[in-house]
Design a protein around this motif. Structure first.
Motif, mmCIF file in Angstrom:
data_model
loop_
_atom_site.group_PDB
_atom_site.id
_atom_site.type_symbol
_atom_site.label_atom_id
_atom_site.label_comp_id
_atom_site.label_asym_id
_atom_site.label_seq_id
_atom_site.Cartn_x
_atom_site.Cartn_y
_atom_site.Cartn_z
ATOM 1 N N GLY A 259 2.629 1.800 -3.305
ATOM 2 C CA GLY A 259 1.773 1.879 -4.487
ATOM 3 C C GLY A 259 2.030 0.740 -5.453
ATOM 4 O O GLY A 259 1.993 0.919 -6.662
ATOM 5 N N ASP A 260 2.265 -0.451 -4.919
ATOM 6 C CA ASP A 260 2.658 -1.620 -5.717
ATOM 7 C C ASP A 260 1.512 -2.629 -5.800
ATOM 8 O O ASP A 260 1.357 -3.487 -4.928
ATOM 9 C CB ASP A 260 3.895 -2.258 -5.073
ATOM 10 C CG ASP A 260 4.508 -3.361 -5.907
ATOM 11 O OD1 ASP A 260 3.816 -3.914 -6.797
ATOM 12 O OD2 ASP A 260 5.680 -3.690 -5.648
ATOM 13 N N ALA A 261 0.705 -2.520 -6.856
ATOM 14 C CA ALA A 261 -0.448 -3.404 -7.021
ATOM 15 C C ALA A 261 -0.032 -4.863 -7.188
ATOM 16 O O ALA A 261 -0.741 -5.762 -6.730
ATOM 17 C CB ALA A 261 -1.297 -2.957 -8.205
ATOM 18 N N ASP B 254 -9.070 -9.791 -7.555
ATOM 19 C CA ASP B 254 -8.940 -8.735 -8.567
ATOM 20 C C ASP B 254 -9.710 -7.481 -8.160
ATOM 21 O O ASP B 254 -9.219 -6.365 -8.320
ATOM 22 C CB ASP B 254 -9.409 -9.231 -9.935
ATOM 23 C CG ASP B 254 -8.481 -10.293 -10.511
ATOM 24 O OD1 ASP B 254 -7.310 -10.368 -10.074
ATOM 25 O OD2 ASP B 254 -8.933 -11.059 -11.390
ATOM 26 N N ILE C 21 0.845 -1.200 0.000
ATOM 27 C CA ILE C 21 0.000 0.000 0.000
ATOM 28 C C ILE C 21 0.878 1.247 0.000
ATOM 29 O O ILE C 21 0.672 2.179 -0.782
ATOM 30 C CB ILE C 21 -0.952 -0.004 1.219
ATOM 31 C CG1 ILE C 21 -2.023 -1.095 1.079
ATOM 32 C CG2 ILE C 21 -1.589 1.369 1.433
ATOM 33 C CD1 ILE C 21 -3.060 -0.834 0.014
ATOM 34 N N VAL D 165 -7.894 -5.816 -5.038
ATOM 35 C CA VAL D 165 -6.665 -5.128 -5.448
ATOM 36 C C VAL D 165 -7.003 -3.865 -6.243
ATOM 37 O O VAL D 165 -6.386 -2.813 -6.032
ATOM 38 C CB VAL D 165 -5.733 -6.071 -6.240
ATOM 39 C CG1 VAL D 165 -4.572 -5.308 -6.862
ATOM 40 C CG2 VAL D 165 -5.210 -7.180 -5.326
ATOM 41 N N ALA D 166 -7.987 -3.940 -7.129
ATOM 42 C CA ALA D 166 -8.373 -2.759 -7.917
ATOM 43 C C ALA D 166 -8.869 -1.629 -7.014
ATOM 44 O O ALA D 166 -8.515 -0.459 -7.222
ATOM 45 C CB ALA D 166 -9.440 -3.130 -8.944
ATOM 46 N N ALA E 267 -5.799 -0.296 -5.060
ATOM 47 C CA ALA E 267 -4.890 0.408 -5.967
ATOM 48 C C ALA E 267 -5.477 1.742 -6.426
ATOM 49 O O ALA E 267 -4.728 2.674 -6.729
ATOM 50 C CB ALA E 267 -4.553 -0.471 -7.166
ATOM 51 N N SER E 268 -6.804 1.858 -6.453
ATOM 52 C CA SER E 268 -7.424 3.127 -6.860
ATOM 53 C C SER E 268 -7.109 4.241 -5.856
ATOM 54 O O SER E 268 -7.203 5.420 -6.195
ATOM 55 C CB SER E 268 -8.935 2.965 -7.016
ATOM 56 O OG SER E 268 -9.572 2.860 -5.753
ATOM 57 N N LEU F 276 0.687 -6.188 -3.814
ATOM 58 C CA LEU F 276 -0.595 -6.257 -3.114
ATOM 59 C C LEU F 276 -1.335 -7.538 -3.508
ATOM 60 O O LEU F 276 -1.874 -8.255 -2.663
ATOM 61 C CB LEU F 276 -1.414 -5.022 -3.474
ATOM 62 C CG LEU F 276 -2.587 -4.652 -2.604
ATOM 63 C CD1 LEU F 276 -2.193 -4.496 -1.155
ATOM 64 C CD2 LEU F 276 -3.204 -3.363 -3.128
ATOM 65 N N ARG F 277 -1.320 -7.829 -4.788
ATOM 66 C CA ARG F 277 -1.977 -9.041 -5.303
ATOM 67 C C ARG F 277 -1.404 -10.301 -4.669
ATOM 68 O O ARG F 277 -2.120 -11.262 -4.411
ATOM 69 C CB ARG F 277 -1.817 -9.068 -6.818
ATOM 70 C CG ARG F 277 -2.521 -10.179 -7.505
ATOM 71 C CD ARG F 277 -2.391 -10.030 -9.029
ATOM 72 N NE ARG F 277 -2.890 -11.187 -9.707
ATOM 73 C CZ ARG F 277 -4.161 -11.522 -9.805
ATOM 74 N NH1 ARG F 277 -5.082 -10.758 -9.267
ATOM 75 N NH2 ARG F 277 -4.529 -12.610 -10.446
ATOM 76 N N PHE G 80 -4.141 4.787 -4.646
ATOM 77 C CA PHE G 80 -2.767 5.243 -4.850
ATOM 78 C C PHE G 80 -2.695 6.650 -5.423
ATOM 79 O O PHE G 80 -1.812 7.424 -5.073
ATOM 80 C CB PHE G 80 -1.983 4.291 -5.767
ATOM 81 C CG PHE G 80 -1.823 2.887 -5.235
ATOM 82 C CD1 PHE G 80 -1.993 2.575 -3.900
ATOM 83 C CD2 PHE G 80 -1.486 1.858 -6.097
ATOM 84 C CE1 PHE G 80 -1.833 1.278 -3.421
ATOM 85 C CE2 PHE G 80 -1.313 0.569 -5.651
ATOM 86 C CZ PHE G 80 -1.483 0.276 -4.297
#
Length: 164
Positions: A31-33, A67, A28, A70-71, A74-75, A36-37, A77
């Motif tokens: 900013g590493d999706a 998915d 987090i 994570v989306a 990630a939004s 995170l996944r 970020f």
């Protein structure tokens, strides 16, 4: 407490669960999706709740599937310039079904154009073994309070100013 897989003791399971939580926070913050996944199970769920004024539970929203989770995360970020988490008071229990229940406090700082947000809250996660590693199956984050400190005004240079 049930026997743990591969004769792992409570201290090791606690260390592994803490490591997964720290990897989540690092992903987090950075900013590493992709990272995170890696910490979520395919059937993960994200539970977002805001506490009420008196500190009690408030409205919850639940989002399911790695998915989707994570989306959503990630939004966030793009809403900050930088972020840092601090987790503490980690409490880890192994449940009868072999899942791992993790609770902790968290603080976060978010650098934004309008200032720095500072918040505190509680994490409640469940994890399970998947492909030889612990993965988050449920992440519930309750933000108890957030404040934004205004951005500092640019410093005024006094170089070359006349002295009276």
């Amino acid at each position: 407490m049930p026997d743990l897989p591969d004769d792992r003791g409570p201290a090791e399971i606690g260390w592994r669960a803490g490591t997964v939580l720290h990897r989540y926070c690092r992903a987090i913050d950075q900013g590493d999706a992709g990272a995170l996944r890696e910490v979520f199970a395919t059937d993960a769920a994200l539970v977002v709740a805001a506490a009420t004024v008196d500190g009690g539970p408030g409205r919850e929203q639940v989002f399911t599937g790695r998915d989707t989770v994570v989306a959503i995360l990630a939004s966030l970020f793009d809403q900050r310039q930088w972020a840092r988490h601090l987790v503490s008071n980690l409490l880890v229990d192994v449940e009868l079904d072999g899942s791992v229940d993790v609770r902790s406090y968290f603080q976060y700082w978010l650098g934004r154009a309008d200032g720095t947000a500072h918040g505190v809250g509680d994490y409640h996660l469940t994890m399970r073994e998947a492909d030889g590693r612990l993965a988050i199956t449920t992440l519930a984050a309750t933000i108890l309070q957030e404040i934004t400190l205004p951005a500092a005004a640019p410093a005024v240079s006094t170089a070359g100013a006349a002295t009276v």
